[in-house]
Design a protein around this motif. Structure first.
Motif, mmCIF file in Angstrom:
data_model
loop_
_atom_site.group_PDB
_atom_site.id
_atom_site.type_symbol
_atom_site.label_atom_id
_atom_site.label_comp_id
_atom_site.label_asym_id
_atom_site.label_seq_id
_atom_site.Cartn_x
_atom_site.Cartn_y
_atom_site.Cartn_z
ATOM 1 N N ALA A 570 0.824 -1.209 0.000
ATOM 2 C CA ALA A 570 0.000 0.000 0.000
ATOM 3 C C ALA A 570 0.861 1.263 0.000
ATOM 4 N N THR A 571 1.951 1.237 0.755
ATOM 5 C CA THR A 571 2.817 2.422 0.855
ATOM 6 C C THR A 571 3.524 2.688 -0.474
ATOM 7 N N TYR A 572 4.036 1.621 -1.116
ATOM 8 C CA TYR A 572 4.660 1.796 -2.428
ATOM 9 C C TYR A 572 3.659 2.402 -3.419
ATOM 10 N N MET A 573 2.417 1.958 -3.321
ATOM 11 C CA MET A 573 1.396 2.484 -4.239
ATOM 12 C C MET A 573 1.176 3.974 -3.995
ATOM 13 N N LYS A 574 1.135 4.367 -2.718
ATOM 14 C CA LYS A 574 0.941 5.788 -2.389
ATOM 15 C C LYS A 574 2.125 6.625 -2.875
ATOM 16 N N LEU A 575 3.306 6.010 -2.933
ATOM 17 C CA LEU A 575 4.511 6.740 -3.358
ATOM 18 C C LEU A 575 4.746 6.610 -4.859
#
Length: 623
Positions: A570-575
């Motif tokens: 999820a964090t990679y997607m947000k970044l």
């Protein structure tokens, strides 16, 4: 910076805490008499200069090593005479160590390896005895008619090479060196030895919780933050390194580990002191590390370290407090006691730290250090053995450890810590799936926590009950118990981590971040569980870069991987790193082939938090 070669003498009063506790007035009077009638005159006669006092000890400097040894022999010989008519339990006895070394002079203070070696020699001396380094022995053997016993080479922490130690034989030859006592000049009488007696009385007042001032105590000055990997707290900070086990084999390490944990627990109860968590300090066990490195890595100024040796029903505990920013020893002592006096030794070490760091403590905090003491030493031994097994985190060790803890309860039904430790074992067995009926195991942990608190309200019991309520999802009850545990033990890293988890699931995200960050500061080597959950809280605050750093640290340990990989995706997607997000999502599927996003949509009290997470995971391709 001034450097010079000097003869350094380190001395302390043996068992002064016990003496003051049993007869404060008489002990203080005897100390004053010794000062006026013996120590001041002899210090003046041999041109000795008292540099400073450390709790009940003293550091002195002599221009002549012959004078230093002669002074010591005269003091010890005179003390034997003075004690001849005194009941053994009330005798004042000194222990002395002497070294020749290069010292660094700063104002009225001195430090360096020469001072450190003298302090270690003092710790090796018998009560009423004198130990000297080889260089001292070589200088005085042809100048003073004394015999010496070669005790061989001794390895000492933070000293680059072994120290060859000699014991001064205090026989008729030594007695022949004694000279008449001549009245000391007035200025010598007002040196620093007088303050030793006064300091002992003041320390007793401090221990019962009064606000007090010690002009004679070591100054607790702000340390250089630039020298630490972590910023130093705004209050005195300490790490208790695992005490070494001497002479009884590795199988007895559980006992010294128990002493270490007990000291960490006792010190943690003082709100004015920052104490590193046991998880971080035990990472140094068996490793050759310098106090400077430990201080930098854990972000603390003071290091307590030592060793434990058992022989039948007797124990010897060596302990020393070191300033990690200067490598100066604040104090060093040896305790030779019966095993039944172990908790007396613990109390004395804690009191030494209170005095040395000029802490202001409350009566409530002091009384909390008396909690969880067993009525049966065999029950205590079973608890230590059981706790040691639980640290292995295996099903077999957990089962065996629970058996030992149950035996401890049978031996001492009023021993609250035994119930708490057994409850922790039950909770861990449930969480790790080691029991066929996890719900029943959780209930058993709950009942043990309640039983422990009913015997004695203590931080460990309330923390356990809070963790049980957390697993039951009774969040309000969990928060109340964890708040109570932290109030009683403000340095409880695990308590803060559990409180962070409660706040995370109830969507009190700011409070969760604060609790997790406090836990990690107390325990820099925190479990990946804590890192991942702090990252989850930062993710919900939309602080994705900070969250990613923690998640990558957690993932590197290969622990708690499902939740870690899920938030990584999820964090990679947000970044805007879709390829990395896809890789993390594949790992989620590998770990859990039947993974579903939907349960996470309602995992937080705030529906918006769960919806954001679930929608992001769906966008990556997880369903």
């Amino acid at each position: 910076m001034e450097r010079r070669l000097a003869a350094i003498l380190a001395a302390d009063v043996v068992g002064y805490s016990r003496l003051m506790g049993e007869d404060e007035t008489g002990t203080l009077a005897a100390l004053k008499a010794n000062r006026h009638e013996l120590i001041d005159p002899k210090a003046a006669q041999y041109h000795g200069r008292t540099i400073k006092l450390m709790g009940d000890g003293a550091l002195m400097e002599f221009a002549s090593v012959v004078d230093a040894v002669a002074f010591s022999v005269e003091v010890q010989a005179a003390m034997r005479e003075r004690n001849a008519e005194v009941p053994e339990a009330r005798r004042l006895v000194y222990r002395i160590g002497i070294n020749i070394g290069d010292i660094i002079v700063e104002g009225d203070d001195i430090y360096g390896d020469g001072v450190n070696v003298a302090a270690r020699l003092e710790g090796l001396a018998d009560p009423g005895g004198i130990c000297v380094a080889r260089n001292v022995h070589d200088q005085v053997r042809d100048k003073l008619d004394l015999d010496f016993e070669d005790l061989g080479e001794v390895e000492a922490k933070n000293i680059a090479r072994p120290i060859q130690v000699f014991r001064v034989v205090l026989d008729d030859k030594a007695a022949a060196l004694v000279t008449p006592i001549v009245e000391a000049p007035l200025d010598a009488r007002h040196g620093r030895w007088p303050v030793l007696a006064a300091g002992l009385a003041v320390s007793l007042l401090a221990i019962v919780g009064l606000v007090w001032w010690q002009p004679w105590a070591p100054k607790v000055e702000p340390a250089s933050v630039e020298k630490t990997a972590l910023p130093l707290p705004d209050k005195p900070s300490i790490a208790v390194l695992p005490f070494r086990t001497i002479g009884t084999g590795e199988e007895a390490a559980y006992f010294s580990n128990g002493l270490t944990n007990d000291l960490i627990t006792d010190l943690s109860r003082f709100g004015e002191l920052f104490v590193s968590a046991s998880n971080s300090v035990f990472a140094y066990q068996g490793k050759a590390v310098s106090t400077a490195d430990v201080g930098r890595e854990l972000g603390v100024r003071y290091i307590l370290q030592g060793s434990v040796q058992q022989a039948a029903s007797n124990i010897r505990v060596n302990a020393e407090l070191v300033d990690s920013t200067t490598d100066k020893i604040i104090w060093a002592r040896r305790y030779d006691r019966n095993l039944s006096d172990l908790f007396v030794v613990q109390d004395e070490i804690v009191k030494e730290i209170i005095v040395a760091l000029n802490l202001r403590i409350t009566e409530a905090e002091l009384q909390r250090t008396k909690l969880l003491r067993p009525g049966d030493m065999q029950a205590y031994d079973y608890v230590l053995r059981g706790r040691n097994l639980l640290s292995q985190v295996t099903r077999a060790a957990n089962h065996k450890g629970r058996g030992l803890l149950q035996t401890a309860i049978e031996l001492d039904p009023d021993y609250a810590l035994a119930y708490t430790e057994l409850g922790r074992a039950m909770l861990r067995a449930s969480l790790n799936g080691w029991e066929e009926n996890p719900r029943e195991t959780i209930k058993r942990a709950h009942d043990l926590a309640r039983a422990a608190i009913d015997i004695e309200s203590h931080a460990e019991g309330h923390a356990l009950l809070g963790l049980v309520y957390l697993q039951m999802k009774h969040f309000d009850l969990a928060r109340a118990e964890l708040d109570r545990a932290i109030e009683m033990n403000p340095n409880d890293a695990n308590g803060y981590a559990a409180l962070g988890a409660v706040s995370l699931w109830t969507s009190e995200i700011d409070r969760a971040v604060e609790a997790f960050e406090t836990s990690i500061r107390l325990d820099p080597r925190s479990h990946p569980y804590v890192l991942t959950r702090l990252a989850a809280a930062l993710y919900l605050q939309k602080k994705y870069d900070s969250a990613l750093s923690l998640l990558e640290r957690s993932a590197a340990t290969k622990s708690d991987e499902l939740l870690t990989q899920m938030f990584l995706a999820a964090t990679y997607m947000k970044l805007d790193r879709p390829q990395d997000a896809s890789t993390a999502a594949e790992k989620v599927r590998e770990l859990h082939p039947f993974f579903s996003v939907e349960p996470y949509r309602n995992v937080f009290a705030n529906p918006a938090h769960g919806a954001d997470l679930a929608d992001t995971l769906i966008a990556i391709g997880l369903e």
